[in-house]
Write a protein that holds these residues in place. Structure first.
Motif, PDB file in Angstrom:
ATOM      1  N   MET A   1      -6.826  17.475  -4.070  1.00 52.59           N
ATOM      2  CA  MET A   1      -6.449  16.113  -3.689  1.00 52.59           C
ATOM      3  C   MET A   1      -7.563  15.529  -2.836  1.00 52.59           C
ATOM      4  SD  MET A   1      -2.804  14.939  -2.054  1.00 52.59           S
ATOM      5  CE  MET A   1      -2.236  13.245  -2.241  1.00 52.59           C
ATOM      6  N   THR A   2      -8.159  14.429  -3.286  1.00 50.89           N
ATOM      7  CA  THR A   2      -9.295  13.839  -2.598  1.00 50.89           C
ATOM      8  C   THR A   2      -8.842  12.964  -1.437  1.00 50.89           C
ATOM      9  OG1 THR A   2      -9.302  11.874  -4.004  1.00 50.89           O
ATOM     10  CG2 THR A   2     -10.510  13.810  -4.805  1.00 50.89           C
ATOM     11  N   GLU A   3      -9.823  12.561  -0.615  1.00 51.74           N
ATOM     12  CA  GLU A   3      -9.510  11.680   0.509  1.00 51.74           C
ATOM     13  C   GLU A   3      -8.970  10.345   0.012  1.00 51.74           C
ATOM     14  OE1 GLU A   3      -9.476  12.508   3.667  1.00 51.74           O
ATOM     15  OE2 GLU A   3     -10.043  14.537   3.056  1.00 51.74           O
ATOM     16  N   GLY A   4      -9.515   9.884  -1.121  1.00 55.88           N
ATOM     17  CA  GLY A   4      -9.033   8.636  -1.696  1.00 55.88           C
ATOM     18  C   GLY A   4      -7.574   8.732  -2.119  1.00 55.88           C
ATOM     19  N   GLN A   5      -7.201   9.849  -2.692  1.00 55.71           N
ATOM     20  CA  GLN A   5      -5.816  10.067  -3.093  1.00 55.71           C
ATOM     21  C   GLN A   5      -4.893  10.132  -1.879  1.00 55.71           C
ATOM     22  OE1 GLN A   5      -6.919  13.603  -5.380  1.00 55.71           O
ATOM     23  NE2 GLN A   5      -5.820  12.730  -7.127  1.00 55.71           N
ATOM     24  N   ILE A   6      -5.381  10.789  -0.834  1.00 59.86           N
ATOM     25  CA  ILE A   6      -4.584  10.890   0.387  1.00 59.86           C
ATOM     26  C   ILE A   6      -4.372   9.510   1.000  1.00 59.86           C
ATOM     27  CG2 ILE A   6      -4.557  11.802   2.743  1.00 59.86           C
ATOM     28  CD1 ILE A   6      -6.164  14.196   1.641  1.00 59.86           C
ATOM     29  N   GLU A   7      -5.431   8.697   1.013  1.00 61.25           N
ATOM     30  CA  GLU A   7      -5.311   7.341   1.551  1.00 61.25           C
ATOM     31  C   GLU A   7      -4.297   6.535   0.747  1.00 61.25           C
ATOM     32  OE1 GLU A   7      -8.121   3.394   2.313  1.00 61.25           O
ATOM     33  OE2 GLU A   7      -9.040   5.316   1.797  1.00 61.25           O
ATOM     34  N   LYS A   8      -4.344   6.679  -0.560  1.00 61.62           N
ATOM     35  CA  LYS A   8      -3.400   5.958  -1.416  1.00 61.62           C
ATOM     36  C   LYS A   8      -1.964   6.418  -1.158  1.00 61.62           C
ATOM     37  CE  LYS A   8      -4.382   4.910  -5.668  1.00 61.62           C
ATOM     38  NZ  LYS A   8      -4.663   4.966  -7.131  1.00 61.62           N
ATOM     39  N   LEU A   9      -1.797   7.703  -0.859  1.00 60.58           N
ATOM     40  CA  LEU A   9      -0.478   8.270  -0.626  1.00 60.58           C
ATOM     41  C   LEU A   9       0.245   7.573   0.517  1.00 60.58           C
ATOM     42  CD1 LEU A   9       1.484  10.613  -1.406  1.00 60.58           C
ATOM     43  CD2 LEU A   9       0.331  11.993   0.328  1.00 60.58           C
ATOM     44  N   PHE A  10      -0.517   7.152   1.528  1.00 60.32           N
ATOM     45  CA  PHE A  10       0.094   6.570   2.720  1.00 60.32           C
ATOM     46  C   PHE A  10      -0.025   5.043   2.778  1.00 60.32           C
ATOM     47  CE2 PHE A  10      -1.013  10.952   3.891  1.00 60.32           C
ATOM     48  CZ  PHE A  10       0.234  11.399   4.286  1.00 60.32           C
ATOM     49  N   GLN A  11      -0.427   4.443   1.677  1.00 62.45           N
ATOM     50  CA  GLN A  11      -0.541   2.988   1.652  1.00 62.45           C
ATOM     51  C   GLN A  11       0.814   2.310   1.501  1.00 62.45           C
ATOM     52  OE1 GLN A  11      -3.367   2.134  -1.463  1.00 62.45           O
ATOM     53  NE2 GLN A  11      -5.123   2.213  -0.072  1.00 62.45           N
ATOM     54  N   GLN A  12       1.760   3.017   0.886  1.00 64.31           N
ATOM     55  CA  GLN A  12       3.076   2.442   0.647  1.00 64.31           C
ATOM     56  C   GLN A  12       4.140   3.180   1.445  1.00 64.31           C
ATOM     57  OE1 GLN A  12       3.705   2.510  -3.598  1.00 64.31           O
ATOM     58  NE2 GLN A  12       2.405   0.732  -3.954  1.00 64.31           N
ATOM     59  N   TYR A  13       5.149   2.425   1.859  1.00 61.64           N
ATOM     60  CA  TYR A  13       6.265   2.999   2.597  1.00 61.64           C
ATOM     61  C   TYR A  13       7.059   3.908   1.660  1.00 61.64           C
ATOM     62  CZ  TYR A  13      10.320   3.109   5.750  1.00 61.64           C
ATOM     63  OH  TYR A  13      11.328   3.505   6.593  1.00 61.64           O
ATOM     64  N   PRO A  14       7.352   5.150   2.060  1.00 65.83           N
ATOM     65  CA  PRO A  14       8.035   6.105   1.173  1.00 65.83           C
ATOM     66  C   PRO A  14       9.531   5.824   1.032  1.00 65.83           C
ATOM     67  CG  PRO A  14       7.688   7.096   3.319  1.00 65.83           C
ATOM     68  CD  PRO A  14       6.999   5.755   3.359  1.00 65.83           C
ATOM     69  N   GLU A  15       9.865   4.819   0.252  1.00 65.84           N
ATOM     70  CA  GLU A  15      11.257   4.446   0.023  1.00 65.84           C
ATOM     71  C   GLU A  15      11.731   5.049  -1.287  1.00 65.84           C
ATOM     72  OE1 GLU A  15      14.486   3.857   0.716  1.00 65.84           O
ATOM     73  OE2 GLU A  15      13.647   2.333   2.071  1.00 65.84           O
ATOM     74  N   PHE A  16      12.984   5.471  -1.330  1.00 64.85           N
ATOM     75  CA  PHE A  16      13.562   6.037  -2.538  1.00 64.85           C
ATOM     76  C   PHE A  16      15.067   5.884  -2.476  1.00 64.85           C
ATOM     77  CE2 PHE A  16      13.548   9.313   0.648  1.00 64.85           C
ATOM     78  CZ  PHE A  16      14.712  10.032   0.457  1.00 64.85           C
ATOM     79  N   ASN A  17      15.704   6.011  -3.629  1.00 64.20           N
ATOM     80  CA  ASN A  17      17.152   5.878  -3.730  1.00 64.20           C
ATOM     81  C   ASN A  17      17.765   7.276  -3.815  1.00 64.20           C
ATOM     82  OD1 ASN A  17      19.809   5.672  -5.253  1.00 64.20           O
ATOM     83  ND2 ASN A  17      19.377   3.509  -4.921  1.00 64.20           N
ATOM     84  N   ILE A  18      18.580   7.628  -2.823  1.00 62.98           N
ATOM     85  CA  ILE A  18      19.166   8.967  -2.778  1.00 62.98           C
ATOM     86  C   ILE A  18      20.025   9.243  -4.004  1.00 62.98           C
ATOM     87  CG2 ILE A  18      20.773  10.481  -1.541  1.00 62.98           C
ATOM     88  CD1 ILE A  18      19.815   9.223   1.053  1.00 62.98           C
TER      89      ILE A  18
END
Length: 217
Positions: A1-18
């Protein structure tokens, strides 16, 4: 997992439907019902035999074997999601990642234990925050500490939602216990599949890039 991928991972709020995540876990289960139940029964049998006949070594056996068996659920869920053929042997592919899976599980367990000893609440926080530790260890290509930190950072962004998710999973498994423990043969794999469903939903964009989720054939 590259630094770019890690940055993308945290760009969006981790919302999901239980509810949708549980439903997705159930859909995964329905794809492999017999294998899922048989694998869960095998895990129970191993744990039971080690407890009754190898009592002095049961903890060691649990530490050395259980994490890889747990990883099998995540790897099979990944196969199902990608439309790759699943065989019963697929559930044992967690042993291909034996080293990192054991260390990830052991370190997260130790930190959670000391967190509970401290003031209880830190332990509860870490128990939830490390939920994606093994999935990240399996699919990110990074070491155990980085995988745990990725899990902690991502889940902390929406920790209360994940806490509610965990409570729902606990409730589902309590229902499995009520049905003479037989229900656990269904609720446990559904729970792990549901966890993977959330993990996949939240990491798909990041891990979809080159060097993302490795093929597990």
């Amino acid at each position: 997992m590259t630094e770019g991928q890690i940055e993308k991972l945290f760009q969006q709020y981790p919302e999901f439907n239980i509810q949708e995540s549980i439903k997705k876990g159930w859909e995964f289960f329905k794809t492999q019902p017999l294998n899922s139940v048989a694998f869960s029964l095998l895990i129970f049998t191993i744990q039971g035999l080690s407890t009754f006949y190898l009592d002095n070594y049961s903890l060691l056996i649990s530490i050395l074997i259980s994490p890889s068996l747990t990883a099998g659920y995540f790897l099979v869920a990944n196969r199902i999601s990608r439309g790759v053929e699943v065989e019963f042997s697929s559930y044992f592919e967690g042993f291909s990642y034996w080293g990192i899976v054991i260390v990830t599980s052991l370190i997260s367990g130790i930190l959670t234990f000391f967190g509970i000893l401290a003031l209880v609440l830190p332990g509860i926080y870490l128990a939830v925050a490390f939920m994606f530790g093994i999935p990240f260890a399996l699919f990110s290509g990074r070491d155990f500490w980085f995988s745990l930190e990725l899990s902690r950072r991502l889940i902390t962004m929406n920790w209360w939602k994940f806490f509610g998710f965990v409570l729902v999973l606990v409730g589902i498994n309590i229902v499995g216990i009520i049905f003479f423990f037989v229900g656990l043969l269904i609720t446990i794999p559904v729970s792990y599949y549901a966890i993977y469903a959330v993990f996949e939903e939240l990491t798909a964009d990041a891990l979809a890039e080159p060097k993302g989720i490795p093929e597990v054939e």
